[in-house]
Design an enzyme around this catalytic site. Structure first.
Site, PDB file in Angstrom:
ATOM      1  N   HIS A  59       0.595  -1.124  -0.067  1.00 39.43           N
ATOM      2  CA  HIS A  59       0.082  -0.092   0.085  1.00 39.43           C
ATOM      3  C   HIS A  59       0.978   1.242  -0.089  1.00 39.43           C
ATOM      4  O   HIS A  59       0.344   2.251   0.228  1.00 39.43           O
ATOM      5  CB  HIS A  59      -0.890   0.120   1.269  1.00 39.43           C
ATOM      6  CG  HIS A  59      -1.828  -1.143   1.284  1.00 39.43           C
ATOM      7  ND1 HIS A  59      -2.535  -1.461   0.428  1.00 39.43           N
ATOM      8  CD2 HIS A  59      -1.782  -2.142   2.363  1.00 39.43           C
ATOM      9  CE1 HIS A  59      -3.367  -2.673   0.710  1.00 39.43           C
ATOM     10  NE2 HIS A  59      -2.643  -2.899   1.989  1.00 39.43           N
ATOM     11  N   HIS A  71      -7.135  -4.349  -0.770  1.00 45.78           N
ATOM     12  CA  HIS A  71      -6.612  -5.682  -1.059  1.00 45.78           C
ATOM     13  C   HIS A  71      -7.367  -6.458  -2.227  1.00 45.78           C
ATOM     14  O   HIS A  71      -7.138  -7.580  -2.275  1.00 45.78           O
ATOM     15  CB  HIS A  71      -6.795  -6.772   0.395  1.00 45.78           C
ATOM     16  CG  HIS A  71      -6.320  -5.907   1.599  1.00 45.78           C
ATOM     17  ND1 HIS A  71      -7.136  -5.522   2.391  1.00 45.78           N
ATOM     18  CD2 HIS A  71      -4.854  -5.874   1.954  1.00 45.78           C
ATOM     19  CE1 HIS A  71      -6.392  -4.843   3.653  1.00 45.78           C
ATOM     20  NE2 HIS A  71      -4.906  -5.223   3.301  1.00 45.78           N
TER      21      HIS A  71
END
Length: 330
Positions: free
Chosen positions: A56, A218
């Site tokens: 991320h 995700h």
């Protein structure tokens, strides 16, 4: 699959070694996958610790530095760090004023940070935890009970970090962090799936003409699949979902965030549509970020995060910050 990596097993430590080489203002423990400020804890200052799965970037390690985090724990790709990492980070950044854990609402992160807080407390470190749950797309998902924590994590880290730099006590830093979360909402859109190095294939199937509305960072499913639409329509759909959950008015802080694979030119097209939508609601983007801040590897898409500002939050947002991914005022 083509990935700029050396080996599937060494992606995270190799990236951390590169981060350390590029930013000497950080101290990087590659073996334990923890990133610290090189200056160490400041006596009397509340320490801020966050972390989560890798993939991320620049969240979270990119936000370690003056005005934001004191340490960040890096898990494997899309996998929570473990309590031992969190305990070590918490102990290392405690300057005697306690430590704030900033936790995205994903089950692994929540459970592991909770255990770390309890064990750190037994060792004499005062810990408070703030849960970030800003995503309005879905109430529960594969990874969470309740709403997911996404873009508002950056807002919480920046604003709480600014207050901590002033020497404010732990309860005050926790209070402002919770207020930022309460005033913030997010919604994401995926134009394509991402590909994890270990899997070597897309995390979900999406045809060339489909998009996923309300995607998680995700790759968790969102609200619905839809045909591709013009950018303005996608932005208005996301903004309507945010406004429905938390009515938008007055001055706002807005982030149009790329998911990792979206060109900046397209993010600016989206931001123009956000400004247009805010004007229709009688609101304005008093502060903004446009770029890749909370990504999902190579996913094409974007998310929008809106925070309703007040005088205190605006002042703290404007306060100086110096991290590898966010800096102004110094």
């Amino acid at each position: 699959m083509k990935k700029l990596i050396n080996d599937v097993e060494s992606v995270v430590p190799d990236a951390l070694r590169g981060l350390a080489a590029a930013h000497p203002g950080l101290r990087v423990d590659v073996d334990n996958q923890i990133v610290f400020r090189a200056s160490g804890p400041r006596p009397g200052k509340v320490g801020l610790v966050s972390g989560g799965g890798s993939g991320h970037e620049p969240l979270h390690a990119g936000f370690v530095g003056y005005g934001m985090l004191d340490a960040a724990c890096a898990g494997e790709i899309f996998t929570s760090p473990v309590p031992d990492q969190m305990i070590e980070a918490t102990t290392a950044v405690d300057g005697g004023a306690g430590v704030l854990h900033i936790v995205k609402n994903y089950t692994g992160d929540v459970l592991n940070f909770r255990m770390a807080a309890e064990l750190s407390g037994e060792e004499g470190v005062r810990v408070e935890s703030v849960l970030v749950d800003d995503d309005v797309a879905v109430r529960d998902s594969l990874y969470t009970a309740g709403r997911r924590g996404t873009g508002a994590t950056l807002f919480v880290e920046k604003i709480a970090g600014a207050l901590a730099e002033t020497g404010a006590p732990l309860p005050e830093v926790a209070r402002v962090a919770r207020e930022v979360n309460a005033r913030s909402r997010s919604f994401g859109v995926a134009l394509s799936p991402c590909t994890t190095p270990a899997a070597g294939r897309p995390t979900f199937d999406l045809s060339d003409t489909e998009i996923e509305l309300g995607i998680g960072i995700h790759g968790e499913p969102g609200r619905m699949r839809s045909a591709m639409r013009p950018a303005r329509e996608l932005v208005h759909l996301a903004m309507d979902a945010i406004h429905e959950d938390l009515p938008i008015s007055g001055d706002t802080l807005v982030m149009v965030n790329g998911m990792g694979g979206t060109p900046l030119i397209e993010l600016y097209i989206a931001y123009a549509a956000v400004v247009e939508h805010l004007a229709e609601k009688g609101a304005r983007a008093a502060r903004n970020l446009v770029g890749n801040y909370v990504t999902s590897l190579d996913m094409q898409g974007f998310s929008i995060t809106v925070c309703r500002l007040n005088e205190e939050l605006t002042r703290l947002w404007d306060a100086p910050v110096e991290t590898s991914a966010l800096r102004w005022g110094r």
